[in-house]
Design a protein around this motif. Structure first.
Motif, PDB file in Angstrom:
ATOM      1  N   SER A   1       6.373   2.279  16.774  1.00  0.00           N
ATOM      2  CA  SER A   1       5.069   2.113  16.124  1.00  0.00           C
ATOM      3  C   SER A   1       5.168   2.213  14.610  1.00  0.00           C
ATOM      4  CB  SER A   1       4.084   3.161  16.658  1.00  0.00           C
ATOM      5  OG  SER A   1       4.626   4.464  16.560  1.00  0.00           O
ATOM      6  N   SER A   2       6.037   3.082  14.117  1.00  0.00           N
ATOM      7  CA  SER A   2       6.152   3.242  12.665  1.00  0.00           C
ATOM      8  C   SER A   2       6.746   2.001  12.014  1.00  0.00           C
ATOM      9  CB  SER A   2       7.009   4.469  12.334  1.00  0.00           C
ATOM     10  OG  SER A   2       8.330   4.323  12.823  1.00  0.00           O
ATOM     11  N   LEU A   3       7.620   1.294  12.724  1.00  0.00           N
ATOM     12  CA  LEU A   3       8.194   0.076  12.151  1.00  0.00           C
ATOM     13  C   LEU A   3       7.106  -0.967  11.911  1.00  0.00           C
ATOM     14  CD1 LEU A   3      10.637  -1.540  11.252  1.00  0.00           C
ATOM     15  CD2 LEU A   3      11.030  -2.192  13.640  1.00  0.00           C
ATOM     16  N   LEU A   4       6.225  -1.154  12.888  1.00  0.00           N
ATOM     17  CA  LEU A   4       5.128  -2.110  12.713  1.00  0.00           C
ATOM     18  C   LEU A   4       4.176  -1.650  11.611  1.00  0.00           C
ATOM     19  CD1 LEU A   4       3.694  -4.664  13.552  1.00  0.00           C
ATOM     20  CD2 LEU A   4       2.566  -3.386  15.376  1.00  0.00           C
ATOM     21  N   LEU A   5       3.900  -0.355  11.550  1.00  0.00           N
ATOM     22  CA  LEU A   5       3.033   0.157  10.488  1.00  0.00           C
ATOM     23  C   LEU A   5       3.668  -0.032   9.109  1.00  0.00           C
ATOM     24  CD1 LEU A   5       1.512   3.441  11.966  1.00  0.00           C
ATOM     25  CD2 LEU A   5       0.255   1.479  11.063  1.00  0.00           C
ATOM     26  N   CYS A   6       4.977   0.094   9.036  1.00  0.00           N
ATOM     27  CA  CYS A   6       5.656  -0.147   7.757  1.00  0.00           C
ATOM     28  C   CYS A   6       5.502  -1.602   7.332  1.00  0.00           C
ATOM     29  CB  CYS A   6       7.133   0.223   7.865  1.00  0.00           C
ATOM     30  SG  CYS A   6       7.461   1.993   7.792  1.00  0.00           S
ATOM     31  N   PHE A   7       5.600  -2.530   8.288  1.00  0.00           N
ATOM     32  CA  PHE A   7       5.365  -3.937   7.969  1.00  0.00           C
ATOM     33  C   PHE A   7       3.966  -4.114   7.368  1.00  0.00           C
ATOM     34  CE2 PHE A   7       8.383  -5.508  11.565  1.00  0.00           C
ATOM     35  CZ  PHE A   7       9.475  -5.159  10.787  1.00  0.00           C
ATOM     36  N   GLU A   8       2.981  -3.487   7.997  1.00  0.00           N
ATOM     37  CA  GLU A   8       1.600  -3.654   7.554  1.00  0.00           C
ATOM     38  C   GLU A   8       1.366  -3.034   6.182  1.00  0.00           C
ATOM     39  OE1 GLU A   8      -0.702  -1.939  10.667  1.00  0.00           O
ATOM     40  OE2 GLU A   8      -0.517  -3.671  11.997  1.00  0.00           O
ATOM     41  N   GLN A   9       1.860  -1.826   5.982  1.00  0.00           N
ATOM     42  CA  GLN A   9       1.585  -1.120   4.736  1.00  0.00           C
ATOM     43  C   GLN A   9       2.419  -1.649   3.570  1.00  0.00           C
ATOM     44  OE1 GLN A   9      -1.005   1.041   4.608  1.00  0.00           O
ATOM     45  NE2 GLN A   9      -1.249   0.354   6.728  1.00  0.00           N
ATOM     46  N   ALA A  10       3.603  -2.184   3.865  1.00  0.00           N
ATOM     47  CA  ALA A  10       4.451  -2.716   2.800  1.00  0.00           C
ATOM     48  C   ALA A  10       4.034  -4.118   2.374  1.00  0.00           C
ATOM     49  CB  ALA A  10       5.913  -2.725   3.241  1.00  0.00           C
ATOM     50  N   GLY A  11       3.245  -4.800   3.197  1.00  0.00           N
ATOM     51  CA  GLY A  11       2.781  -6.133   2.839  1.00  0.00           C
ATOM     52  C   GLY A  11       3.712  -7.245   3.252  1.00  0.00           C
ATOM     53  N   SER A  12       4.895  -6.920   3.759  1.00  0.00           N
ATOM     54  CA  SER A  12       5.821  -7.940   4.262  1.00  0.00           C
ATOM     55  C   SER A  12       6.824  -7.266   5.179  1.00  0.00           C
ATOM     56  CB  SER A  12       6.560  -8.650   3.115  1.00  0.00           C
ATOM     57  OG  SER A  12       7.595  -7.840   2.605  1.00  0.00           O
ATOM     58  N   THR A  13       7.366  -8.054   6.083  1.00  0.00           N
ATOM     59  CA  THR A  13       8.357  -7.497   7.001  1.00  0.00           C
ATOM     60  C   THR A  13       9.638  -7.118   6.265  1.00  0.00           C
ATOM     61  OG1 THR A  13       9.067  -9.753   7.510  1.00  0.00           O
ATOM     62  CG2 THR A  13       7.474  -8.737   8.999  1.00  0.00           C
ATOM     63  N   ASN A  14       9.985  -7.854   5.211  1.00  0.00           N
ATOM     64  CA  ASN A  14      11.207  -7.528   4.473  1.00  0.00           C
ATOM     65  C   ASN A  14      11.111  -6.158   3.817  1.00  0.00           C
ATOM     66  OD1 ASN A  14      12.607  -9.887   5.067  1.00  0.00           O
ATOM     67  ND2 ASN A  14      11.697 -11.003   3.367  1.00  0.00           N
ATOM     68  N   ARG A  15      10.029  -5.939   3.068  1.00  0.00           N
ATOM     69  CA  ARG A  15       9.880  -4.646   2.392  1.00  0.00           C
ATOM     70  C   ARG A  15       9.722  -3.516   3.400  1.00  0.00           C
ATOM     71  NH1 ARG A  15       6.415  -7.676  -1.402  1.00  0.00           N
ATOM     72  NH2 ARG A  15       4.580  -6.952  -0.238  1.00  0.00           N
TER      73      ARG A  15
ATOM     74  N   ARG B   1       0.862  -1.182   0.000  1.00  0.00           N
ATOM     75  CA  ARG B   1       0.000   0.000   0.000  1.00  0.00           C
ATOM     76  C   ARG B   1       0.899   1.233   0.000  1.00  0.00           C
ATOM     77  NH1 ARG B   1      -2.889  -3.375   3.884  1.00  0.00           N
ATOM     78  NH2 ARG B   1      -4.812  -4.124   2.915  1.00  0.00           N
ATOM     79  N   TRP B   2       1.174   1.728  -1.195  1.00  0.00           N
ATOM     80  CA  TRP B   2       2.126   2.821  -1.330  1.00  0.00           C
ATOM     81  C   TRP B   2       1.664   4.073  -0.592  1.00  0.00           C
ATOM     82  CZ3 TRP B   2       6.932   2.328  -2.740  1.00  0.00           C
ATOM     83  CH2 TRP B   2       7.305   1.258  -3.559  1.00  0.00           C
ATOM     84  N   GLY B   3       0.379   4.382  -0.700  1.00  0.00           N
ATOM     85  CA  GLY B   3      -0.118   5.583  -0.035  1.00  0.00           C
ATOM     86  C   GLY B   3       0.069   5.519   1.465  1.00  0.00           C
ATOM     87  N   GLY B   4      -0.297   4.378   2.051  1.00  0.00           N
ATOM     88  CA  GLY B   4      -0.140   4.223   3.489  1.00  0.00           C
ATOM     89  C   GLY B   4       1.313   4.208   3.917  1.00  0.00           C
ATOM     90  N   LEU B   5       2.162   3.537   3.124  1.00  0.00           N
ATOM     91  CA  LEU B   5       3.577   3.455   3.477  1.00  0.00           C
ATOM     92  C   LEU B   5       4.227   4.837   3.457  1.00  0.00           C
ATOM     93  CD1 LEU B   5       5.976   1.618   4.153  1.00  0.00           C
ATOM     94  CD2 LEU B   5       6.389   1.390   1.692  1.00  0.00           C
ATOM     95  N   ILE B   6       3.954   5.605   2.419  1.00  0.00           N
ATOM     96  CA  ILE B   6       4.534   6.950   2.332  1.00  0.00           C
ATOM     97  C   ILE B   6       3.999   7.840   3.447  1.00  0.00           C
ATOM     98  CG2 ILE B   6       4.630   9.034   0.901  1.00  0.00           C
ATOM     99  CD1 ILE B   6       4.625   7.171  -1.549  1.00  0.00           C
ATOM    100  N   THR B   7       2.717   7.672   3.769  1.00  0.00           N
ATOM    101  CA  THR B   7       2.125   8.474   4.847  1.00  0.00           C
ATOM    102  C   THR B   7       2.779   8.170   6.190  1.00  0.00           C
ATOM    103  OG1 THR B   7       0.020   8.496   3.650  1.00  0.00           O
ATOM    104  CG2 THR B   7      -0.049   9.072   5.982  1.00  0.00           C
ATOM    105  N   VAL B   8       3.170   6.928   6.404  1.00  0.00           N
ATOM    106  CA  VAL B   8       3.881   6.568   7.633  1.00  0.00           C
ATOM    107  C   VAL B   8       5.297   7.132   7.619  1.00  0.00           C
ATOM    108  CG1 VAL B   8       4.827   4.642   8.964  1.00  0.00           C
ATOM    109  CG2 VAL B   8       2.525   4.481   8.022  1.00  0.00           C
ATOM    110  N   LEU B   9       5.956   7.035   6.475  1.00  0.00           N
ATOM    111  CA  LEU B   9       7.372   7.399   6.415  1.00  0.00           C
ATOM    112  C   LEU B   9       7.608   8.908   6.436  1.00  0.00           C
ATOM    113  CD1 LEU B   9       8.697   4.774   3.843  1.00  0.00           C
ATOM    114  CD2 LEU B   9       8.964   4.769   6.326  1.00  0.00           C
ATOM    115  N   LEU B  10       6.628   9.696   6.043  1.00  0.00           N
ATOM    116  CA  LEU B  10       6.820  11.152   6.067  1.00  0.00           C
ATOM    117  C   LEU B  10       7.078  11.672   7.485  1.00  0.00           C
ATOM    118  CD1 LEU B  10       4.242  12.440   3.418  1.00  0.00           C
ATOM    119  CD2 LEU B  10       6.734  12.606   3.312  1.00  0.00           C
ATOM    120  N   PRO B  11       6.223  11.348   8.474  1.00  0.00           N
ATOM    121  CA  PRO B  11       6.548  11.795   9.838  1.00  0.00           C
ATOM    122  C   PRO B  11       7.847  11.191  10.359  1.00  0.00           C
ATOM    123  CG  PRO B  11       4.267  11.047   9.700  1.00  0.00           C
ATOM    124  CD  PRO B  11       4.932  10.649   8.425  1.00  0.00           C
TER     125      PRO B  11
END
Length: 398
Positions: free
Chosen positions: A318-332, A214-224
């Motif tokens: 919290s952002s690390l876990l959100l990145c896992f969720e939005q990227a679709g895998s823990t690796n990405r 989910r590119w939109g969600g991932l970028i939204t997490v990474l901006l802050p």
């Protein structure tokens, strides 16, 4: 008498191999942040402007980021032991290059870049090696110990560097950093020569069922995250805004509470949504940042930086876990988060060099607070929107 094989419950988490990885991380991370926190000071003492010194800091962080995709290739081809050795060797060589006093600018730039290359490899191989050091059911605790080690090394290295550079010459400081790298070398003997993979698969915590990016969600997490880590890098490299203040004590306070905030936030993620934890972390970070920008030196400033550190730690967890969720895998998600972390530290050099020169420290930190407010509001609106993928998902069981 025959001896049965030890059951998994009897196996230790702190195995010799894990302790070796932690030892290497302690000296590798600690030495890098010794250099990171003092690079601007050393550069300005050489006659460089703050902008030029900050640019060199950014170049070093570019090297850290650029080499990271190469680390898995080295690990697969040469094995963890040789890859760790390569990372430590590059860091040691970078400190030796910095001793070329007849060519000070070349020494500073080349030494910083080579150190950055070594650290970039170490960041990746350190995490990759942990699963091979313990039984699968001990992996969570092992990663926790490794995380505490890296955070602690950062917390010690940055303020220690700022303190040491004020009481010893730059040449002696470089030799000391070189010596710290040498202390990590004996631990290589306990590192596996070849990468070992576990046969027991463990579910990806926080990974969406569909596994979609989910590119939109991932970028939204990474901006802050990028703004928070840029601010973090500013404080490590340039210190607080208050004049006539020794930054070491203040940075230590911030670092300690960043570790506490990260630990407590991670613990709360079993019961609370990572969106709510990250939102709270952003608010706490903003409060601490504004007061850090405005307060004079003293007890109140120390408290403000403690609050700031706590918020930064909460956002990190919290952002690390959100990145896992939005990227679709823990690796990405892990790659995206770590790249953002290092880019944020690198951008801090440019922001600090320009901002401290033309705006002054207080205004620079206020600008960071304004930027964090804007992206923080966007983050909250995105994830609390009824149509957002996060809002549609039921809370994951953990």
């Amino acid at each position: 008498m025959t001896t049965s094989a030890p059951s998994p419950k009897m196996q230790r988490t702190l195995t010799p191999a894990l302790l070796a990885v932690m030892c290497i991380a302690l000296f590798g991370f600690g030495t890098f942040f010794l250099n990171y926190s003092t690079l601007v000071s050393i550069g300005t003492n050489m006659g460089l402007t703050a902008v030029a010194a900050g640019t060199i800091l950014t170049i070093m962080m570019v090297a850290v980021v650029a080499v990271q995709p190469l680390a898995p290739v080295l690990n697969n081809h040469f094995g963890p032991r040789m890859t760790f050795f390569a990372a430590l060797s590059l860091q040691a060589a970078g400190n030796l290059l910095s001793l070329l006093t007849h060519f000070p600018l070349f020494a500073l730039v080349s030494g910083s870049v080579v150190c950055g290359l070594g650290f970039g490899i170490l960041v990746v191989i350190g995490t990759a090696a942990v699963p091979s050091t313990v039984a699968p059911e001990r992996l969570g605790k092992a990663l926790g110990y490794f995380g505490v080690t890296t955070s602690g090394a950062t917390a010690i290295g940055a303020p220690a560097g700022l303190w040491l550079i004020n009481i010893m010459p730059a040449i002696g400081f470089r030799w000391l950093a070189f010596g710290f790298i040498l202390l990590a070398l004996p631990a290589l003997l306990a590192i596996p020569q070849q990468h070992q993979t576990s046969n027991t698969a463990s579910p990806d915590v926080g990974q969406p069922v569909d596994g979609r990016m989910r590119w939109g969600g991932l970028i939204t997490v990474l901006l802050p995250v990028s703004i928070v880590l840029t601010t973090f890098g500013l404080l490590l490299a340039f210190g607080p805004a208050a004049h006539s203040v020794s930054p070491a004590l203040y940075i230590v306070s911030m670092q300690i509470f960043a570790i506490i905030g990260r630990f407590l936030a991670s613990s709360s993620l079993d019961r609370r949504s990572p969106v709510s934890v990250m939102s709270a972390g952003i608010v706490v970070t903003l409060i601490g940042l504004v007061f850090t920008a405005l307060l004079p030196a003293g007890t109140a400033l120390i408290i403000a930086m403690m609050v700031l550190g706590f918020g930064i730690g909460a956002v990190q967890a919290s952002s690390l876990l959100l990145c896992f969720e939005q990227a679709g895998s823990t690796n990405r998600g892990s790659v995206a988060w770590n790249m953002t972390f290092d880019i944020g530290l690198g951008v801090a050099g440019l922001v600090g060099g320009f901002g401290f020169t033309y705006w002054g420290p207080s205004i620079t930190y206020i600008v960071c607070a304004i930027a964090l407010t804007m992206v923080g509001l966007f983050f909250v609106l995105y994830f609390l929107s009824p149509k957002s993928p996060q809002a549609e998902q039921a809370p994951a069981k953990r």
